[in-house]
Design a protein around this motif. Structure first.
Motif, PDB file in Angstrom:
ATOM      1  N   ALA A 147     -98.647   0.016   4.273  1.00  0.00           N
ATOM      2  CA  ALA A 147     -97.141   0.047   4.249  1.00  0.00           C
ATOM      3  C   ALA A 147     -97.096  -0.808   4.107  1.00  0.00           C
ATOM      4  O   ALA A 147     -97.191  -1.977   5.070  1.00  0.00           O
ATOM      5  CB  ALA A 147     -96.291   0.751   5.618  1.00  0.00           C
ATOM      6  N   GLY A 148     -95.968  -1.545   3.360  1.00  0.00           N
ATOM      7  CA  GLY A 148     -96.181  -2.928   2.686  1.00  0.00           C
ATOM      8  C   GLY A 148     -94.024  -2.720   2.676  1.00  0.00           C
ATOM      9  O   GLY A 148     -93.940  -1.713   2.024  1.00  0.00           O
ATOM     10  N   ARG A 149     -93.432  -4.040   3.347  1.00  0.00           N
ATOM     11  CA  ARG A 149     -92.100  -3.298   2.650  1.00  0.00           C
ATOM     12  C   ARG A 149     -91.164  -4.943   2.617  1.00  0.00           C
ATOM     13  O   ARG A 149     -91.747  -5.600   2.307  1.00  0.00           O
ATOM     14  CB  ARG A 149     -91.234  -3.256   4.007  1.00  0.00           C
ATOM     15  CG  ARG A 149     -91.836  -1.510   4.852  1.00  0.00           C
ATOM     16  CD  ARG A 149     -90.725  -1.908   6.278  1.00  0.00           C
ATOM     17  NE  ARG A 149     -91.269  -0.573   6.766  1.00  0.00           N
ATOM     18  CZ  ARG A 149     -92.733  -0.115   6.942  1.00  0.00           C
ATOM     19  NH1 ARG A 149     -93.315  -0.833   7.779  1.00  0.00           N
ATOM     20  NH2 ARG A 149     -92.677   0.813   7.505  1.00  0.00           N
ATOM     21  N   CYS A 150     -89.994  -4.260   1.494  1.00  0.00           N
ATOM     22  CA  CYS A 150     -89.352  -5.399   1.140  1.00  0.00           C
ATOM     23  C   CYS A 150     -87.596  -4.737   1.053  1.00  0.00           C
ATOM     24  O   CYS A 150     -86.870  -3.810   1.589  1.00  0.00           O
ATOM     25  CB  CYS A 150     -89.487  -5.613  -0.534  1.00  0.00           C
ATOM     26  SG  CYS A 150     -88.787  -4.608  -1.749  1.00  0.00           S
ATOM     27  N   HIS A 151     -86.715  -5.879   1.708  1.00  0.00           N
ATOM     28  CA  HIS A 151     -85.303  -5.421   1.077  1.00  0.00           C
ATOM     29  C   HIS A 151     -84.741  -5.796  -0.069  1.00  0.00           C
ATOM     30  O   HIS A 151     -84.937  -6.801  -0.969  1.00  0.00           O
ATOM     31  CB  HIS A 151     -84.996  -6.327   2.346  1.00  0.00           C
ATOM     32  CG  HIS A 151     -85.611  -4.980   3.160  1.00  0.00           C
ATOM     33  ND1 HIS A 151     -86.156  -6.130   4.142  1.00  0.00           N
ATOM     34  CD2 HIS A 151     -85.071  -4.501   4.471  1.00  0.00           C
ATOM     35  CE1 HIS A 151     -86.508  -5.256   5.429  1.00  0.00           C
ATOM     36  NE2 HIS A 151     -85.547  -3.962   5.233  1.00  0.00           N
ATOM     37  N   VAL A 152     -83.858  -4.943  -0.498  1.00  0.00           N
ATOM     38  CA  VAL A 152     -82.453  -5.544  -1.280  1.00  0.00           C
ATOM     39  C   VAL A 152     -81.417  -5.443  -0.866  1.00  0.00           C
ATOM     40  O   VAL A 152     -81.087  -4.163  -0.140  1.00  0.00           O
ATOM     41  CB  VAL A 152     -82.726  -4.443  -2.933  1.00  0.00           C
ATOM     42  CG1 VAL A 152     -82.511  -4.996  -3.720  1.00  0.00           C
ATOM     43  CG2 VAL A 152     -84.358  -4.349  -3.288  1.00  0.00           C
ATOM     44  N   LEU A 153     -80.911  -6.602  -0.824  1.00  0.00           N
ATOM     45  CA  LEU A 153     -78.981  -6.497  -0.717  1.00  0.00           C
ATOM     46  C   LEU A 153     -78.521  -6.369  -1.631  1.00  0.00           C
ATOM     47  O   LEU A 153     -78.506  -7.098  -3.185  1.00  0.00           O
ATOM     48  CB  LEU A 153     -79.006  -8.429  -0.651  1.00  0.00           C
ATOM     49  CG  LEU A 153     -77.589  -8.372   0.503  1.00  0.00           C
ATOM     50  CD1 LEU A 153     -77.640  -7.370   1.677  1.00  0.00           C
ATOM     51  CD2 LEU A 153     -77.078  -9.489   0.725  1.00  0.00           C
ATOM     52  N   VAL A 154     -77.743  -5.550  -1.853  1.00  0.00           N
ATOM     53  CA  VAL A 154     -76.558  -4.644  -2.463  1.00  0.00           C
ATOM     54  C   VAL A 154     -75.749  -4.586  -2.647  1.00  0.00           C
ATOM     55  O   VAL A 154     -75.196  -4.116  -1.062  1.00  0.00           O
ATOM     56  CB  VAL A 154     -77.086  -2.721  -3.231  1.00  0.00           C
ATOM     57  CG1 VAL A 154     -76.126  -2.634  -3.884  1.00  0.00           C
ATOM     58  CG2 VAL A 154     -78.416  -2.731  -3.209  1.00  0.00           C
ATOM     59  N   ARG A 155     -74.508  -5.107  -3.552  1.00  0.00           N
ATOM     60  CA  ARG A 155     -73.140  -5.122  -3.003  1.00  0.00           C
ATOM     61  C   ARG A 155     -71.997  -5.147  -4.272  1.00  0.00           C
ATOM     62  O   ARG A 155     -72.580  -4.630  -5.363  1.00  0.00           O
ATOM     63  CB  ARG A 155     -73.385  -6.795  -3.461  1.00  0.00           C
ATOM     64  CG  ARG A 155     -71.285  -7.254  -3.039  1.00  0.00           C
ATOM     65  CD  ARG A 155     -71.465  -9.032  -2.740  1.00  0.00           C
ATOM     66  NE  ARG A 155     -69.684  -9.690  -2.604  1.00  0.00           N
ATOM     67  CZ  ARG A 155     -69.586  -9.824  -1.688  1.00  0.00           C
ATOM     68  NH1 ARG A 155     -70.337  -9.424   0.059  1.00  0.00           N
ATOM     69  NH2 ARG A 155     -68.569 -10.042  -1.775  1.00  0.00           N
ATOM     70  N   ASN A 156     -71.115  -4.184  -3.400  1.00  0.00           N
ATOM     71  CA  ASN A 156     -69.823  -4.033  -4.140  1.00  0.00           C
ATOM     72  C   ASN A 156     -68.907  -4.364  -4.513  1.00  0.00           C
ATOM     73  O   ASN A 156     -68.374  -4.905  -3.856  1.00  0.00           O
ATOM     74  CB  ASN A 156     -69.197  -2.429  -3.161  1.00  0.00           C
ATOM     75  CG  ASN A 156     -68.553  -2.036  -4.815  1.00  0.00           C
ATOM     76  OD1 ASN A 156     -68.210  -2.045  -5.824  1.00  0.00           O
ATOM     77  ND2 ASN A 156     -67.922  -0.904  -3.395  1.00  0.00           N
ATOM     78  N   ASN A 157     -69.355  -5.299  -5.731  1.00  0.00           N
ATOM     79  CA  ASN A 157     -68.343  -5.951  -6.127  1.00  0.00           C
ATOM     80  C   ASN A 157     -66.950  -5.425  -7.570  1.00  0.00           C
ATOM     81  O   ASN A 157     -66.225  -6.166  -7.279  1.00  0.00           O
ATOM     82  CB  ASN A 157     -69.077  -6.908  -7.510  1.00  0.00           C
ATOM     83  CG  ASN A 157     -69.955  -7.517  -6.919  1.00  0.00           C
ATOM     84  OD1 ASN A 157     -70.011  -8.342  -5.855  1.00  0.00           O
ATOM     85  ND2 ASN A 157     -71.092  -7.390  -7.535  1.00  0.00           N
ATOM     86  N   SER A 158     -67.105  -4.081  -7.297  1.00  0.00           N
ATOM     87  CA  SER A 158     -65.414  -3.437  -7.836  1.00  0.00           C
ATOM     88  C   SER A 158     -63.790  -3.563  -6.299  1.00  0.00           C
ATOM     89  O   SER A 158     -64.527  -3.680  -5.414  1.00  0.00           O
ATOM     90  CB  SER A 158     -65.537  -2.650  -7.924  1.00  0.00           C
ATOM     91  OG  SER A 158     -66.060  -1.507  -6.733  1.00  0.00           O
ATOM     92  N   VAL A 159     -62.842  -3.274  -6.762  1.00  0.00           N
ATOM     93  CA  VAL A 159     -61.911  -2.923  -6.388  1.00  0.00           C
ATOM     94  C   VAL A 159     -61.950  -1.800  -5.734  1.00  0.00           C
ATOM     95  O   VAL A 159     -60.765  -1.722  -5.043  1.00  0.00           O
ATOM     96  CB  VAL A 159     -61.001  -3.885  -6.755  1.00  0.00           C
ATOM     97  CG1 VAL A 159     -60.842  -4.863  -6.605  1.00  0.00           C
ATOM     98  CG2 VAL A 159     -60.292  -2.497  -7.995  1.00  0.00           C
TER      99      VAL A 159
END
Length: 180
Positions: free
Chosen positions: A19-31
């Motif tokens: 197994a290999g892992r990575c992370h994605v940082l997700v941000r809500n830019n809306s109002v």
């Protein structure tokens, strides 16, 4: 755009069966509060898990999405680079969805199985055999077939002596044994 995403590591190395892992940082830019669904694209999608698969985010809130790559230990997933993309789709603003791309580097593994038919031959002049060489690994490679007789009573002719083995296939080698 309603969402932004940053892939922290763009290349992940993983051994078949591991197994290999990575992370994605997700941000809500809306109002507005928005729901985001995460989808993996590419040939890695069959052996990739996304956690969480969907998330509700408040405005300016972030979440870390984990991708876990589990390539099977088989000839079906070849060694080498496998590009992928993570799509973060907004429910409120579908046109504002984003895609982050990366690469999974699947390491090589070698596994060869052999079977000779017939196992024993009888006769005065020669015995004919077929050796099936199965490449169960995930990369092409060569082998050298050498036949020996511990009693030194036989000589052998092997054709082909050094076949190239493609992943997930069988190669047949003819072996002729003659008494000395």
């Amino acid at each position: 755009m309603a969402v932004s995403a940053v892939l922290r590591v763009t290349e992940v190395t993983v051994a078949p069966g591991g197994a290999g892992r990575c992370h994605v940082l997700v941000r809500n830019n809306s109002v507005v509060v928005d729901q985001f669904v995460f989808t993996v694209r590419g040939d890695v999608s069959d052996w990739t898990q996304v956690k969480p698969a969907r998330v509700n985010l408040m405005p300016n809130q972030e979440v870390s999405v984990e991708l876990t790559f589990n390539p099977p230990r088989s000839a079906e997933v070849l060694a080498g680079r496998h590009p992928f993309a993570l799509q973060a789709s907004s429910r409120e603003d579908p046109a504002g969805s984003v895609v982050q791309e990366g690469v999974v580097l699947v390491e090589k593994f070698t596994e060869v199985a052999l079977q000779i038919v017939p196992v024993t031959s009888t006769g005065r002049r020669r015995g004919r055999h077929t050796l099936a060489v199965d490449n169960l690994g995930n990369h092409e490679h060569g082998v050298e077939v050498v036949a020996t007789d511990p009693d030194l009573r036989l000589s052998f002719r092997v054709r082909p002596r050094a076949p190239r083995l493609t992943p997930g296939s069988a190669t047949f080698v003819r072996v002729i044994a003659r008494p000395r």
